[in-house]
Scaffold this motif. Sequence first.
Motif, PDB file in Angstrom:
ATOM      1  N   PRO A  40     -35.799  -8.081  14.166  1.00  0.00           N
ATOM      2  CA  PRO A  40     -35.187  -9.259  13.522  1.00  0.00           C
ATOM      3  C   PRO A  40     -35.376 -10.525  14.357  1.00  0.00           C
ATOM      4  CG  PRO A  40     -33.494  -7.871  14.504  1.00  0.00           C
ATOM      5  CD  PRO A  40     -34.786  -7.134  14.647  1.00  0.00           C
ATOM      6  N   TYR A  43     -27.463  -7.267  15.772  1.00  0.00           N
ATOM      7  CA  TYR A  43     -28.440  -6.409  16.459  1.00  0.00           C
ATOM      8  C   TYR A  43     -28.217  -6.518  17.967  1.00  0.00           C
ATOM      9  CZ  TYR A  43     -30.726  -6.332  11.914  1.00  0.00           C
ATOM     10  OH  TYR A  43     -30.998  -6.171  10.584  1.00  0.00           O
ATOM     11  N   ARG A  44     -26.974  -6.409  18.384  1.00  0.00           N
ATOM     12  CA  ARG A  44     -26.674  -6.625  19.791  1.00  0.00           C
ATOM     13  C   ARG A  44     -27.489  -5.703  20.688  1.00  0.00           C
ATOM     14  NH1 ARG A  44     -24.846 -10.892  22.674  1.00  0.00           N
ATOM     15  NH2 ARG A  44     -23.337 -10.344  24.279  1.00  0.00           N
ATOM     16  N   TYR A  45     -27.747  -4.469  20.214  1.00  0.00           N
ATOM     17  CA  TYR A  45     -28.500  -3.526  21.050  1.00  0.00           C
ATOM     18  C   TYR A  45     -29.900  -4.038  21.339  1.00  0.00           C
ATOM     19  CZ  TYR A  45     -29.091  -2.270  16.128  1.00  0.00           C
ATOM     20  OH  TYR A  45     -29.279  -2.330  14.765  1.00  0.00           O
ATOM     21  N   LEU A  46     -30.442  -4.869  20.434  1.00  0.00           N
ATOM     22  CA  LEU A  46     -31.748  -5.485  20.699  1.00  0.00           C
ATOM     23  C   LEU A  46     -31.582  -6.746  21.542  1.00  0.00           C
ATOM     24  CD1 LEU A  46     -33.437  -5.088  17.190  1.00  0.00           C
ATOM     25  CD2 LEU A  46     -33.691  -3.633  19.224  1.00  0.00           C
ATOM     26  N   LEU A  54     -29.491  -7.210  23.725  1.00  0.00           N
ATOM     27  CA  LEU A  54     -29.245  -6.778  25.104  1.00  0.00           C
ATOM     28  C   LEU A  54     -30.528  -6.343  25.813  1.00  0.00           C
ATOM     29  CD1 LEU A  54     -25.925  -4.743  24.669  1.00  0.00           C
ATOM     30  CD2 LEU A  54     -26.194  -6.890  25.931  1.00  0.00           C
ATOM     31  N   ARG A  55     -31.626  -6.171  25.053  1.00  0.00           N
ATOM     32  CA  ARG A  55     -32.898  -5.872  25.712  1.00  0.00           C
ATOM     33  C   ARG A  55     -33.511  -7.117  26.339  1.00  0.00           C
ATOM     34  NH1 ARG A  55     -36.134  -1.932  21.410  1.00  0.00           N
ATOM     35  NH2 ARG A  55     -34.607  -0.232  21.452  1.00  0.00           N
ATOM     36  N   MET A  99     -29.930 -11.221  29.132  1.00  0.00           N
ATOM     37  CA  MET A  99     -28.758 -10.374  28.875  1.00  0.00           C
ATOM     38  C   MET A  99     -28.734  -9.187  29.840  1.00  0.00           C
ATOM     39  SD  MET A  99     -26.983 -11.958  26.668  1.00  0.00           S
ATOM     40  CE  MET A  99     -25.715 -10.696  26.507  1.00  0.00           C
ATOM     41  N   GLN A 100     -29.902  -8.608  30.104  1.00  0.00           N
ATOM     42  CA  GLN A 100     -29.965  -7.528  31.091  1.00  0.00           C
ATOM     43  C   GLN A 100     -29.443  -8.051  32.435  1.00  0.00           C
ATOM     44  OE1 GLN A 100     -31.992  -4.198  31.152  1.00  0.00           O
ATOM     45  NE2 GLN A 100     -31.418  -4.157  29.008  1.00  0.00           N
ATOM     46  N   ALA A 158     -20.929  -6.991  26.895  1.00  0.00           N
ATOM     47  CA  ALA A 158     -21.965  -6.203  26.211  1.00  0.00           C
ATOM     48  C   ALA A 158     -21.824  -6.312  24.693  1.00  0.00           C
ATOM     49  CB  ALA A 158     -21.915  -4.747  26.664  1.00  0.00           C
ATOM     50  N   PHE A 159     -20.601  -6.083  24.199  1.00  0.00           N
ATOM     51  CA  PHE A 159     -20.388  -6.098  22.749  1.00  0.00           C
ATOM     52  C   PHE A 159     -19.202  -6.993  22.420  1.00  0.00           C
ATOM     53  CE2 PHE A 159     -22.324  -1.940  23.717  1.00  0.00           C
ATOM     54  CZ  PHE A 159     -23.450  -2.005  22.903  1.00  0.00           C
ATOM     55  N   LYS A 205     -16.826  -9.854  20.349  1.00  0.00           N
ATOM     56  CA  LYS A 205     -16.545 -10.234  18.971  1.00  0.00           C
ATOM     57  C   LYS A 205     -17.019 -11.670  18.763  1.00  0.00           C
ATOM     58  CE  LYS A 205     -14.224  -6.390  18.104  1.00  0.00           C
ATOM     59  NZ  LYS A 205     -14.708  -5.617  19.269  1.00  0.00           N
ATOM     60  N   MET A 252     -21.957  -6.232  14.081  1.00  0.00           N
ATOM     61  CA  MET A 252     -22.735  -5.005  14.248  1.00  0.00           C
ATOM     62  C   MET A 252     -22.065  -3.827  13.552  1.00  0.00           C
ATOM     63  SD  MET A 252     -23.981  -3.160  17.777  1.00  0.00           S
ATOM     64  CE  MET A 252     -22.331  -2.597  18.244  1.00  0.00           C
ATOM     65  N   ASP A 253     -20.828  -3.561  13.902  1.00  0.00           N
ATOM     66  CA  ASP A 253     -20.162  -2.391  13.311  1.00  0.00           C
ATOM     67  C   ASP A 253     -19.190  -2.794  12.202  1.00  0.00           C
ATOM     68  OD1 ASP A 253     -18.232  -3.503  14.903  1.00  0.00           O
ATOM     69  OD2 ASP A 253     -18.025  -1.806  16.252  1.00  0.00           O
ATOM     70  N   GLU A 254     -19.205  -4.050  11.845  1.00  0.00           N
ATOM     71  CA  GLU A 254     -18.326  -4.552  10.779  1.00  0.00           C
ATOM     72  C   GLU A 254     -16.871  -4.196  11.042  1.00  0.00           C
ATOM     73  OE1 GLU A 254     -20.559  -2.865   7.646  1.00  0.00           O
ATOM     74  OE2 GLU A 254     -21.359  -4.810   7.030  1.00  0.00           O
TER      75      GLU A 254
END
Lengths: 610, 610
Positions: free
Chosen positions: A114, A138-141, A143-144, A148-149, A575-576, A578, A586-588
Amino acid sequence: MENSKRTVTCGELTAADVGKNVVLNGWVSRSRDLGGLCFISLRDRYGITQVVVGDKASDDVKKTAASLKSEYCIAVKGVVAARSEKDVNKDMATGAIEVEAEEIEIFTTSQELPFSIEEVRQKDGTVVLANEDLRLKYRYLDLRRAPMQHNIILRSQVAFAVREYLTSKGFLEIETPTFIKSTPEGARDYLVPSRVHPGKFYSLPQSPQLYKQLLMVSGFDKYFQIARCYRDEDARGDRQPEFTQIDMEMSFTNREEVLTTTEGMMQYVFKKTLNYELPAKFDRISWDDAFDYYGSDKPDLRFDLKMQDAAFMAGLSDFGAFKAGAANADKSIERHKRSGLKALVVKNVADKYSRKMIEALEDVAKRNHAKGLAWMKVNAEGTFEGGISKFYAGKESEICSKLGAEKNDLLLFVSDEKWQVACVALGAVRKQLGKDLNLYNPEDEFHFAWIIDFPYFAWNEEENHWETEHHMFTLPQKKYWDTLESDPGAVKGDLYDLVLNGYELASGSMRINDPALQQRIFKIVGYSNERAEKAFGFLVQAFKFGAPPHGGIAPGLDRLIMLMCHEDSIHEVIAFPKNNLAASPMDECPSAVDEQQLKDLHINCYDVEE
Amino acid sequence: MENSKRTVTCGELTAADVGKNVVLNGWVSRSRDLGGLCFISLRDRYGITQVVVGDKASDDVKKTAASLKSEYCIAVKGVVAARSEKDVNKDMATGAIEVEAEEIEIFTTSQELPFSIEEVRQKDGTVVLANEDLRLKYRYLDLRRAPMQHNIILRSQVAFAVREYLTSKGFLEIETPTFIKSTPEGARDYLVPSRVHPGKFYSLPQSPQLYKQLLMVSGFDKYFQIARCYRDEDARGDRQPEFTQIDMEMSFTNREEVLTTTEGMMQYVFKKTLNYELPAKFDRISWDDAFDYYGSDKPDLRFDLKMQDAAFMAGLSDFGAFKAGAANADKSIERHKRSGLKALVVKNVADKYSRKMIEALEDVAKRNHAKGLAWMKVNAEGTFEGGISKFYAGKESEICSKLGAEKNDLLLFVSDEKWQVACVALGAVRKQLGKDLNLYNPEDEFHFAWIIDFPYFAWNEEENHWETEHHMFTLPQKKYWDTLESDPGAVKGDLYDLVLNGYELASGSMRINDPALQQRIFKIVGYSNERAEKAFGFLVQAFKFGAPPHGGIAPGLDRLIMLMCHEDSIHEVIAFPKNNLAASPMDECPSAVDEQQLKDLHINCYDVEE
């Protein structure tokens, strides 16, 4: 591949490894197929290694290599080879080598992304990111991405360094409950309905305050906890429903020891994680001086530019606006013996500042509740020019001498009958000037300071009573103990804030350990015994069994890391997080739940969103 | 007192300090007034120091000393003096000295205590504590007791040692959110109503499972977190609404690496905090063997006593009860090639075991769902006696030789057509024997083991479908990938449990990283795409962008500390636990809240307790 588990990471191979057989695991950061020769940038947490698929590779391997797309997760088996001299990349830790692939295994493929994981820099050097909700979805992306790392890894390092330091000083990390009692003071408490006890609720802690004080009563002597806390405020850039603080408390101590312990911790953390030397002592500025010089109890001290008292100017002309400010009309001014006529001398910029630029500064002053921003310039002849200069013609030498102004300086003034209003407004102008003129001292990347000697009580104008500025367990400074009731407004608390680069990083205080003194405070702020009992009964009760002298502090971890990373928002160091609606794209979350879950909790909802 | 801040703690003065001027701060543990000479045991976290109020003290100081009561919090200024030889207390770190008081300041007094802080030992050596709700109501006093200080301090040391070890191995501690989405699987989720989003709820995590897997997708490679988790179960001795786990996850790894990392961590922690050497490798026992030998997937291995298969005995007589157990009637038996006729040979106790004692063991077997407990003894002549001996007269040598039984051994049997039922029942008897006979190996204070090769699926008899034994992200062992659908019952998972002294300490697994394999699992357990999407949509989505091979584990910190402290309940190792009704008698939490608070959250309560 027989055994596809990595033997090395993507960040460690150097010229010394040439000739070795290795297995690498990671993500395809880039892949370029130059017809028969394919270059893959393979990335993991530790770095990037260039993989070459050339002569040594079978047709099968070449075919696999050609099929690779960004963010495929793969294993590469191969031999470390030296790069030719012209291809050595000195900016990369692994830039001296490449790995000649013999086998490639695709662990998992990737759909189209995305947004890009690699930084895409604009011509002006800025990086444009996807909008925040897409990043959070798409936080997991997200964070790549390298920044962010960096931030999340630094956060981990800082937390560990904090623990190393405090543990070495005899502190114990003790977990306090996150299911606690909701107090009547608990506006902004998050609540958790009890299944076992219908109609009753746990509350999530805004801080472990009461529990860490109980641990002092228990004799644990030196406590800390990197603690999750909760506050139901509308989320902003630096607010989150859940946040983390480095919660500390000490017994048999005094203010000096809390301050030096905190200084030692910050020195250790900055040195270990950023290799940055903080000064041995942080500035200590009284609350009065902080407002008087910088117009804020969280001044940005990376640049000096102090405000000055200009009350003497009221007598030098009949300029009406200055009279009120100089007149000490406000009782707070009387106490501070400082006037509401404040001046800033901005060195050597008069020729650069247009009327329009000064108007922009006036807007800042007005947004901060000033009636206006008066100004004049010292011109090349040493006379005043522009703004209010006509009122002070002929007074140049007295004014310049008293304010330390010279040719080409810009003079700015705010006058208000309330000292604090004038300070805050001109302080905001000061802060803006710091940014506009980039006044920051480059040697002073991180400037800590203590703000001390806070007023203990504040007068609540709406409700017509005194209340405590900090919480009610704060110790009033001893010299005011006899006059708590007779002159509450004069009382200073044994309170201290730690500020860094214009942000409040921590708030702390010495605490009351004498039940009788505690009762006096409750009485002054109009707390009935009943109300105090209901709110803090168990702490008041505990203090009847020999409470030690104690005090503490609680630096906010999120904000500390944000500043260490030079980020503008704590979202960038969590990391995650709000979003600003306290939701996670992400997780609604938050989300509707099953009827049965509500039934189990004995609750109904109304006003439900569709 | 001019400066009452301590210069030393109550645990550090030795003969080398004699003559020094010191200030001590602490609590009066005991105070004895011998007429003109007063002895005070002054306690802090670090130890106890004896203070003497004698000749050097003024009358005022003597008077203050005489007024001291237990748990007064005081400062003492004085001089360190050597005790006379006969008064030296070698059991006390400070037993060589006493401090001659010159000044005493009472910081705070104490009311009479609800229970004693000092251990009161009964004649039989046991310590009788106040009932738990009283202890919890005054937890701050309960925590002053030496055993509680020990437990909480050890907990702090263990947590730090865990962090040291994992950090040294490249793990990052990353905080995951505690406000997460409630999943349809979330029975036992605690919910938090949202103020901003009426009718919506955050859920508190039962573990950070999904988020740590996302961190692997993000490339953080090695994650850990000492994480607070929440589960709304009825509280028991080892259950709390909130609990803490050492949550770990690794990428590009395999089972072996997760196991050895965990072993290394435990070795480091036990050595550093208890100076206890754990073995270099922990036993690895298959799930089948764990049940077959010990009747449990969390066997207590501090004693050996393995159960044996006794199927051969069914053919040696016409004793009916043994036929079914030996008959392999159960499909699970067929799979395990093991029978439901299990035997225990208890060495050299036949003469000690009365019929009544054996009946007590039979009760244990029956409570664990056995139909009965068969038994016989090998008497001094080497023949069978008692119980079922008449069925096996003349078969002594065959039976004794096959089971390894000798004179004076007690033989116990459970027979059931279901292998697992027989194992569990006789396993419970084994555990009871361990206690009754104190079979524990004294060299083996802490016995860790891995249970591996768990069944992946379990048949849900009520709902008539397969479900996963662990969670649905567990990786099935590769050799079963082709037969997942055709023979789910045979599939073993890449699952592992860590057990310690008969307790399950951790559960972990390698995870699925291939979306297609994940879909197959969802299908086998009857999850529609929709349901999977609703429950785990964001994880499934994340795995479409190149998920690395990964796996992890999560040792429970509360239980680990409980076992390290030889306590029976995790209440003893948590500073402020809830009682068995998930409530706190100290702060009376959970509690009713203001109407306005509920209104803000858009909820009503019903079934409210009065």
